[in-house]
Design an enzyme around this catalytic site. Structure first.
Site, mmCIF file in Angstrom:
data_model
loop_
_atom_site.group_PDB
_atom_site.id
_atom_site.type_symbol
_atom_site.label_atom_id
_atom_site.label_comp_id
_atom_site.label_asym_id
_atom_site.label_seq_id
_atom_site.Cartn_x
_atom_site.Cartn_y
_atom_site.Cartn_z
ATOM 1 N N SER A 25 0.853 -1.181 0.000
ATOM 2 C CA SER A 25 0.000 0.000 0.000
ATOM 3 C C SER A 25 0.894 1.237 0.000
ATOM 4 O O SER A 25 2.035 1.200 -0.479
ATOM 5 C CB SER A 25 -0.944 -0.022 1.211
ATOM 6 N N ASN A 26 0.418 2.334 0.535
ATOM 7 C CA ASN A 26 1.190 3.568 0.601
ATOM 8 C C ASN A 26 0.746 4.374 1.819
ATOM 9 O O ASN A 26 -0.106 3.932 2.595
ATOM 10 C CB ASN A 26 1.035 4.368 -0.695
ATOM 11 N N LEU A 27 1.304 5.565 1.991
ATOM 12 C CA LEU A 27 1.092 6.348 3.212
ATOM 13 C C LEU A 27 -0.142 7.246 3.184
ATOM 14 O O LEU A 27 -0.377 8.002 4.133
ATOM 15 C CB LEU A 27 2.328 7.214 3.489
ATOM 16 N N ALA A 92 -4.641 7.649 -3.751
ATOM 17 C CA ALA A 92 -3.290 7.161 -4.045
ATOM 18 C C ALA A 92 -3.412 5.689 -4.440
ATOM 19 O O ALA A 92 -3.227 4.784 -3.625
ATOM 20 C CB ALA A 92 -2.387 7.331 -2.830
#
Length: 214
Positions: A25-27, A92
């Protein structure tokens, strides 16, 4: 001309599963998308919010569509796009997913090799059906911010793009203030320094209104 009546906003990260308990995933926290939804609601727009997993509480009087993966995001954007006047793509979306998610938890082993495939370019696909709709994108870069934002703006046929930088002291996640640039299709640029996401949301909707009234 009348203002757009319905706004579609995508928000948060996507999760691409490796096995039933692990994912990439991402932040992204979804804060920007949710703040945009609040601003749209305050301006009396109908709001559809498609959101990946976040720790945020769904907003009242906003149609909330929860998703997890990029493919789910794509499906929902395509489903609702024909019903809206404007799409703001803040999500995102993970660029890659595993070629095949394992059905059982992967046991520790050395080495572990995973094969990834490219996720679809949701905004690029949907822009082919833009018509008179307003499309707004976001760009997050660690280098060549303006160059990459301009390329994305043109390639995806956006009305304007919000370019954010990440890395070093720039931490554009969560409730942090942001420094960014808004670049439109006419190459007008507006540099914004250390502003809240609430203020940025207001400026974004001011620009959307100006485009619609032009």
């Amino acid at each position: 001309m009348t203002l757009p009546k319905t706004i579609l906003i995508t928000s948060g990260p996507t999760r691409e599963f490796i096995d039933p308990v692990r994912f990439i995933s991402n932040l992204s926290t979804g804060t920007m998308g949710y703040q945009l939804a609040r601003e749209a609601r305050a301006r009396n727009f109908k709001v559809i919010l498609i959101s990946g997993p976040t720790g945020l509480t769904p907003l009242k009087n906003v149609r909330f569509i929860p998703i997890t993966t990029a493919l789910q995001m794509r499906r929902m954007v395509k489903k609702f796009f024909s019903r809206v006047d404007c799409l703001i793509m803040t999500a995102a979306v993970s660029d890659y997913r595993t070629a095949r998610s394992k059905p059982e938890k992967i046991k520790a082993q050395r080495p572990l090799t995973l094969r990834f495939v490219r996720n679809p370019d949701i905004l690029g696909e949907i822009s082919k059906h833009k018509g008179k709709k307003i499309l707004v994108g976001f760009s997050l870069e660690t280098r060549d911010l303006i160059k990459n934002a301009r390329l994305k703006l043109k390639k995806k046929g956006l009305d304007f793009i919000v370019a954010n930088k990440a890395g070093g002291r720039c931490r554009p996640f969560g409730d942090n203030k942001v420094s960014c640039m808004i670049i439109d299709k006419f190459e007008n640029e507006k540099r914004l320094k250390n502003i809240s996401k609430k203020k940025l949301s207001s400026l974004i909707f001011d620009k959307i209104s100006a485009i619609e009234q032009a």
